[in-house]
Write an enzyme that holds these catalytic residues in place. Sequence first.
Site, PDB file in Angstrom:
ATOM      1  N   LEU A 258       5.386  10.764  14.000  1.00  0.00           N
ATOM      2  CA  LEU A 258       4.741  11.946  14.598  1.00  0.00           C
ATOM      3  C   LEU A 258       5.041  13.161  13.732  1.00  0.00           C
ATOM      4  O   LEU A 258       5.201  14.266  14.235  1.00  0.00           O
ATOM      5  CB  LEU A 258       5.254  12.168  16.031  1.00  0.00           C
ATOM      6  CG  LEU A 258       4.701  11.218  17.104  1.00  0.00           C
ATOM      7  CD1 LEU A 258       5.308  11.558  18.462  1.00  0.00           C
ATOM      8  CD2 LEU A 258       3.171  11.290  17.199  1.00  0.00           C
ATOM      9  N   CYS A 268      -1.514   1.040   1.707  1.00  0.00           N
ATOM     10  CA  CYS A 268      -1.790   0.255   2.912  1.00  0.00           C
ATOM     11  C   CYS A 268      -2.649   0.969   3.942  1.00  0.00           C
ATOM     12  O   CYS A 268      -3.740   0.492   4.254  1.00  0.00           O
ATOM     13  CB  CYS A 268      -0.475  -0.190   3.534  1.00  0.00           C
ATOM     14  SG  CYS A 268       0.306  -1.436   2.526  1.00  0.00           S
TER      15      CYS A 268
HETATM   16  C1  UDX Z   1      -0.609  -6.006  -2.217  1.00  0.00           C
HETATM   17  C2  UDX Z   1      -1.844  -5.621  -1.434  1.00  0.00           C
HETATM   18  O1  UDX Z   1      -2.411  -4.460  -2.072  1.00  0.00           O
HETATM   19  C3  UDX Z   1      -1.477  -5.261  -0.027  1.00  0.00           C
HETATM   20  O2  UDX Z   1      -2.652  -5.110   0.746  1.00  0.00           O
HETATM   21  C4  UDX Z   1      -0.728  -6.395   0.578  1.00  0.00           C
HETATM   22  O3  UDX Z   1      -0.223  -5.961   1.811  1.00  0.00           O
HETATM   23  C5  UDX Z   1       0.412  -6.882  -0.296  1.00  0.00           C
HETATM   24  O4  UDX Z   1      -0.018  -7.106  -1.642  1.00  0.00           O
HETATM   25  P1  UDX Z   1       1.099  -4.492  -3.417  1.00  0.00           P
HETATM   26  O5  UDX Z   1       2.142  -5.498  -3.692  1.00  0.00           O
HETATM   27  O6  UDX Z   1       1.470  -3.085  -3.179  1.00  0.00           O
HETATM   28  O7  UDX Z   1       0.272  -4.911  -2.147  1.00  0.00           O
HETATM   29  O8  UDX Z   1       0.015  -4.548  -4.595  1.00  0.00           O
HETATM   30  P2  UDX Z   1       0.353  -4.502  -6.128  1.00  0.00           P
HETATM   31  O9  UDX Z   1       1.598  -3.736  -6.373  1.00  0.00           O
HETATM   32  O10 UDX Z   1      -0.923  -4.113  -6.798  1.00  0.00           O
HETATM   33  O11 UDX Z   1       0.698  -6.036  -6.427  1.00  0.00           O
HETATM   34  C6  UDX Z   1      -0.299  -6.986  -6.526  1.00  0.00           C
HETATM   35  C7  UDX Z   1       0.102  -7.854  -7.730  1.00  0.00           C
HETATM   36  O12 UDX Z   1      -0.731  -9.006  -7.791  1.00  0.00           O
HETATM   37  C8  UDX Z   1      -0.050  -7.117  -9.056  1.00  0.00           C
HETATM   38  O13 UDX Z   1       1.160  -7.165  -9.763  1.00  0.00           O
HETATM   39  C9  UDX Z   1      -1.151  -7.903  -9.799  1.00  0.00           C
HETATM   40  O14 UDX Z   1      -0.927  -7.968 -11.195  1.00  0.00           O
HETATM   41  C10 UDX Z   1      -1.005  -9.282  -9.166  1.00  0.00           C
HETATM   42  N1  UDX Z   1      -2.207 -10.105  -9.225  1.00  0.00           N
HETATM   43  C11 UDX Z   1      -3.403  -9.584  -8.863  1.00  0.00           C
HETATM   44  C12 UDX Z   1      -2.089 -11.434  -9.642  1.00  0.00           C
HETATM   45  O15 UDX Z   1      -0.998 -11.887  -9.968  1.00  0.00           O
HETATM   46  N2  UDX Z   1      -3.201 -12.216  -9.666  1.00  0.00           N
HETATM   47  C13 UDX Z   1      -4.426 -11.726  -9.327  1.00  0.00           C
HETATM   48  O16 UDX Z   1      -5.413 -12.467  -9.379  1.00  0.00           O
HETATM   49  C14 UDX Z   1      -4.530 -10.365  -8.911  1.00  0.00           C
HETATM   50  C1  UDX Z   2       3.221   1.343   5.712  1.00  0.00           C
HETATM   51  C2  UDX Z   2       3.775   0.736   6.991  1.00  0.00           C
HETATM   52  O1  UDX Z   2       4.786   1.605   7.512  1.00  0.00           O
HETATM   53  C3  UDX Z   2       4.401  -0.636   6.705  1.00  0.00           C
HETATM   54  O2  UDX Z   2       4.851  -1.220   7.897  1.00  0.00           O
HETATM   55  C4  UDX Z   2       3.313  -1.507   6.068  1.00  0.00           C
HETATM   56  O3  UDX Z   2       3.819  -2.783   5.763  1.00  0.00           O
HETATM   57  C5  UDX Z   2       2.792  -0.869   4.794  1.00  0.00           C
HETATM   58  O4  UDX Z   2       2.289   0.443   5.081  1.00  0.00           O
HETATM   59  P1  UDX Z   2       4.107   2.621   3.624  1.00  0.00           P
HETATM   60  O5  UDX Z   2       2.623   2.853   3.400  1.00  0.00           O
HETATM   61  O6  UDX Z   2       4.923   2.118   2.500  1.00  0.00           O
HETATM   62  O7  UDX Z   2       4.307   1.569   4.851  1.00  0.00           O
HETATM   63  O8  UDX Z   2       4.762   4.013   4.053  1.00  0.00           O
HETATM   64  P2  UDX Z   2       4.935   4.776   5.428  1.00  0.00           P
HETATM   65  O9  UDX Z   2       6.327   5.205   5.508  1.00  0.00           O
HETATM   66  O10 UDX Z   2       4.354   3.993   6.537  1.00  0.00           O
HETATM   67  O11 UDX Z   2       4.017   6.097   5.202  1.00  0.00           O
HETATM   68  C6  UDX Z   2       2.646   5.915   5.009  1.00  0.00           C
HETATM   69  C7  UDX Z   2       2.023   7.305   4.844  1.00  0.00           C
HETATM   70  O12 UDX Z   2       2.061   8.017   6.099  1.00  0.00           O
HETATM   71  C8  UDX Z   2       2.732   8.191   3.824  1.00  0.00           C
HETATM   72  O13 UDX Z   2       1.756   8.880   3.060  1.00  0.00           O
HETATM   73  C9  UDX Z   2       3.512   9.180   4.680  1.00  0.00           C
HETATM   74  O14 UDX Z   2       3.631  10.434   4.028  1.00  0.00           O
HETATM   75  C10 UDX Z   2       2.611   9.303   5.899  1.00  0.00           C
HETATM   76  N1  UDX Z   2       3.314   9.667   7.125  1.00  0.00           N
HETATM   77  C11 UDX Z   2       4.231   8.800   7.651  1.00  0.00           C
HETATM   78  C12 UDX Z   2       2.990  10.862   7.770  1.00  0.00           C
HETATM   79  O15 UDX Z   2       2.154  11.637   7.282  1.00  0.00           O
HETATM   80  N2  UDX Z   2       3.598  11.169   8.943  1.00  0.00           N
HETATM   81  C13 UDX Z   2       4.529  10.336   9.504  1.00  0.00           C
HETATM   82  O16 UDX Z   2       5.062  10.661  10.552  1.00  0.00           O
HETATM   83  C14 UDX Z   2       4.861   9.120   8.838  1.00  0.00           C
END
Ligand code: UDX
Ligand code: UDX
Length: 441
Positions: A258, A268
């Site tokens: 909040l 995400c």
């Molecule tokens: C990713 C998704 O974006 C998110 O929605 C999900 O919840 C968890 O996986 P994140 O780990 O943050 O989240 O993404 P990113 O840091 O971009 O990692 C994805 C990885 O997959 C990258 O390192 C990319 O190189 C790799 N990748 C992508 C493969 O190994 N094979 C592929 O075909 C495509």
């Molecule tokens: C989020 C979810 O919390 C996590 O459970 C999921 O697996 C991935 O996405 P993340 O995106 O890493 O995690 O960060 P989070 O701490 O959730 O913040 C997300 C965004 O909301 C940030 O830009 C943060 O600045 C914003 N935020 C968060 C607000 O503006 N107000 C708040 O009270 C809390």
Amino acid sequence: MDIAIVGSGYVGLVTGVCLAHIGHNVVCCDNNKEKIKVLLAGGMPIYEPGLDALLLKYRKAGRITFTSSIAEAAQKATVIFIAVGTPSKKNGDADLTYIENVAREVAQNMDSYKLLVEKSTVPAMTGDRIARTIRLNLPAKYKPGSKNALEFDVASNPEFLREGSAVEDFMDPDRIVIGVESKRAEQLLREIYKPLKATIVVTNLATAEMIKHASNSFLATKISFINSVSQICERVGADVEKVAEGMGYDKRIGRAFLNAGIGYGGSCFPKDVDAFVRLAEKSGYDFKILKSVREVNEDQKSWFTRHIEDKLWIVKDKVIAVWGLAFKPDTDDMRSAAALTIIEALQDEGARIQVYDPQAMPNAKKLLKGVKFCADPYAAAKGADCLLLITEWAEFKKADFAKTRDLMRQAVVFDGRNFLDAKRLRELGYEYHGIGRGGNA
Ligand code: UDX
Ligand code: UDX
């Protein structure tokens, strides 16, 4: 157990290292060869507090290794986590291309039972499509109906990791959700997570996928709700921080998420909200509340920019200092960071931007044009007509604001996260602008 992780990004790498930490043997795979090279050399391709020490420990213990070959990663493992990117398409749909690629490549190399686990956030019903992809791509001798037909399962095990606290979120989860369609899959996942002694919620596949989208979307809803309240507070002279405090004591509401500010970013919330709206549309439901959540989030950033322009009077050629670029503190991640939208809008008005972020500048340099990247917060403040607090890094709270004031051309601060001590700043002579503080701060 022997476990493979395909996709070694923010989620895959944390999951792999933490699975090694609780006793498993992990192979992390990624098609970004540069990333694998960095990991094999003991480096860290991302910033995540506490991950480097664990990675080093389990690399040394031989409990975690890296490869860019899915076949190699999937060979020994019975359980294969899919943690590849699921970016948003233009229309908001989750792009599941990489998920399909992984399912196909695992199937083509299968020669024994495998459990494929969706770790990436995917829309409900993706599990069925993964199962179909596997059936269609199994080697002929193992296809369903053949003498040596291979068994396999698909499960959903969504991550609830917050960047910046991902290791502790893994090690001490509020709950573990597993969506399974067979007892065997359930047993395997229970065995994997047994060391964590956490609450395990067992559902069918689509329900687990839905829990993830619904959880992230609800958190985003809380944020947009309090941001809407902040707009009304601005107009009626109430203090949104106190409103949030007063609301939060109600256990049904809870104080977390909040915090009014310039809105949510990250890899995400924006993506999952879009995907959930699209999933609803495609299943024939208009998800009105979630569309408003998205709209309010965009409005909050444009309001903040207009607010700055209004107070600055003339923006053209003004020097604006920006403290913080990452979408949140304790990460280097710039995906959908509010800073990007706000800086671009101010540049369009002719402002000159000087930025500093403790971790995100290497990533920001690939995304921001025409800004001055500074070595520390004071260099960013030098000659500035105003200071924007965009990401609430702890170090900014402890900055020397007298020194900062003397470096600036005029002492005006816009606190995008209601993070700084308004009273102390006003005493130092700053014109302080929070969000929804109604002049009370
Ligand atoms: C990713 C998704 O974006 C998110 O929605 C999900 O919840 C968890 O996986 P994140 O780990 O943050 O989240 O993404 P990113 O840091 O971009 O990692 C994805 C990885 O997959 C990258 O390192 C990319 O190189 C790799 N990748 C992508 C493969 O190994 N094979 C592929 O075909 C495509
Ligand atoms: C989020 C979810 O919390 C996590 O459970 C999921 O697996 C991935 O996405 P993340 O995106 O890493 O995690 O960060 P989070 O701490 O959730 O913040 C997300 C965004 O909301 C940030 O830009 C943060 O600045 C914003 N935020 C968060 C607000 O503006 N107000 C708040 O009270 C809390």
